[in-house]
Design a protein around this motif. Sequence first.
Motif, short mmCIF file in Angstrom:
data_model
loop_
_atom_site.label_atom_id
_atom_site.label_comp_id
_atom_site.label_asym_id
_atom_site.label_seq_id
_atom_site.Cartn_x
_atom_site.Cartn_y
_atom_site.Cartn_z
N PRO A 1 0.81 -1.23 0.00
CA PRO A 1 0.00 0.00 0.00
C PRO A 1 0.84 1.28 0.00
O PRO A 1 0.43 2.28 -0.58
CB PRO A 1 -0.83 -0.11 1.28
N LEU A 2 2.01 1.24 0.61
CA LEU A 2 2.87 2.42 0.61
C LEU A 2 3.36 2.74 -0.80
O LEU A 2 3.34 3.89 -1.24
CB LEU A 2 4.06 2.22 1.55
N LEU A 3 3.82 1.72 -1.52
CA LEU A 3 4.31 1.93 -2.88
C LEU A 3 3.19 2.35 -3.81
O LEU A 3 3.36 3.25 -4.64
CB LEU A 3 4.98 0.66 -3.39
N VAL A 4 2.04 1.71 -3.67
CA VAL A 4 0.89 2.05 -4.52
C VAL A 4 0.48 3.49 -4.27
O VAL A 4 0.19 4.25 -5.21
CB VAL A 4 -0.27 1.07 -4.27
N HIS A 5 0.46 3.92 -3.01
CA HIS A 5 0.05 5.29 -2.73
C HIS A 5 1.09 6.29 -3.20
O HIS A 5 0.74 7.39 -3.64
CB HIS A 5 -0.25 5.50 -1.24
N ALA A 6 2.37 5.95 -3.13
CA ALA A 6 3.41 6.85 -3.63
C ALA A 6 3.23 7.07 -5.13
O ALA A 6 3.31 8.20 -5.62
CB ALA A 6 4.79 6.28 -3.33
N GLU A 7 2.93 6.00 -5.87
CA GLU A 7 2.69 6.14 -7.31
C GLU A 7 1.40 6.92 -7.58
O GLU A 7 1.34 7.73 -8.51
CB GLU A 7 2.62 4.76 -7.95
N HIS A 8 0.38 6.68 -6.76
CA HIS A 8 -0.89 7.41 -6.91
C HIS A 8 -0.68 8.91 -6.67
O HIS A 8 -1.27 9.74 -7.37
CB HIS A 8 -1.93 6.85 -5.94
N THR A 9 0.17 9.25 -5.72
CA THR A 9 0.44 10.66 -5.43
C THR A 9 1.08 11.34 -6.62
O THR A 9 0.69 12.45 -7.00
CB THR A 9 1.34 10.77 -4.19
N VAL A 10 2.06 10.70 -7.23
CA VAL A 10 2.72 11.28 -8.41
C VAL A 10 1.72 11.44 -9.54
O VAL A 10 1.67 12.48 -10.21
CB VAL A 10 3.92 10.41 -8.85
N HIS A 11 0.88 10.43 -9.75
CA HIS A 11 -0.13 10.50 -10.81
C HIS A 11 -1.13 11.64 -10.56
O HIS A 11 -1.51 12.36 -11.49
CB HIS A 11 -0.85 9.16 -10.93
N THR A 12 -1.55 11.82 -9.31
CA THR A 12 -2.53 12.85 -8.98
C THR A 12 -1.96 14.24 -9.21
O THR A 12 -2.62 15.10 -9.80
CB THR A 12 -2.98 12.70 -7.51
N VAL A 13 -0.73 14.48 -8.76
CA VAL A 13 -0.11 15.79 -8.97
C VAL A 13 0.15 16.03 -10.45
O VAL A 13 -0.05 17.13 -10.97
CB VAL A 13 1.19 15.91 -8.14
N ARG A 14 0.55 14.98 -11.17
CA ARG A 14 0.79 15.12 -12.60
C ARG A 14 -0.50 15.46 -13.35
O ARG A 14 -0.50 16.28 -14.26
CB ARG A 14 1.40 13.83 -13.16
N THR A 15 -1.61 14.85 -12.96
CA THR A 15 -2.90 15.15 -13.60
C THR A 15 -3.29 16.59 -13.36
O THR A 15 -3.76 17.28 -14.28
CB THR A 15 -3.98 14.20 -13.06
N TRP A 16 -3.10 17.09 -12.13
CA TRP A 16 -3.43 18.48 -11.84
C TRP A 16 -2.54 19.41 -12.66
O TRP A 16 -3.02 20.39 -13.24
CB TRP A 16 -3.28 18.74 -10.35
#
Length: 191
Positions: free
Chosen positions: A76-91
């Motif tokens: 879950p830590l790795l998945v959330h780290a990747e999700h964070t990068v994706h979310t900021v990149r989308t914004w």
Amino acid sequence: MEAACPVCAAPLPDGSNPRACPDCLARLRHVLDRLPTLYVQLHIELSPRTTARPGTARTTRLPWRYRAAPEPVRMPLLVHAEHTVHTVRTWALHALPETLPAAPARPGPLLQHLCRSLARDLSAAVQPPVLPEHPRAVRDAYLRALHLLHQDTAPQRLNTPCPDCDLRSLYRDTAGTFCRSCHSRFTGTPG
């Protein structure tokens, strides 16, 4: 028609006509400043911990039945780290597309660059065509990272001075009361 903040939908003051309410801008700036650090902390939590105590000799081979069980992978830590990068990149893709690098970049430096770019021009980054869901998703990713790292409860500052150093740097958290200046810990509220 009264203007509303695109992030929290609170009514904005008529005279100033800001692009977003000052509270939301301050919170988002704080989130964007802390997010790269939390990304690194998520990856540090993934690293294997040493099981041997310092100063003890390690054996090279142990029979299988005496080996310690491997630590579970904390996906879950790795998945959330990747999700964070994706979310900021989308914004950033919707708000400031010129800040995205042309060549592929590693996720850590990319997150740091995008957070710095969004924080630099935050009032423009929350305006249309950016949907209000983009800043909210970044804020939610930040809160989830704090929760995964067990940092979601901020310590409460106390108004009394520390009995050890006489400075007003006492805080209370879930573990008790501590002083940020002399690093003393107390079981109850000192006084």
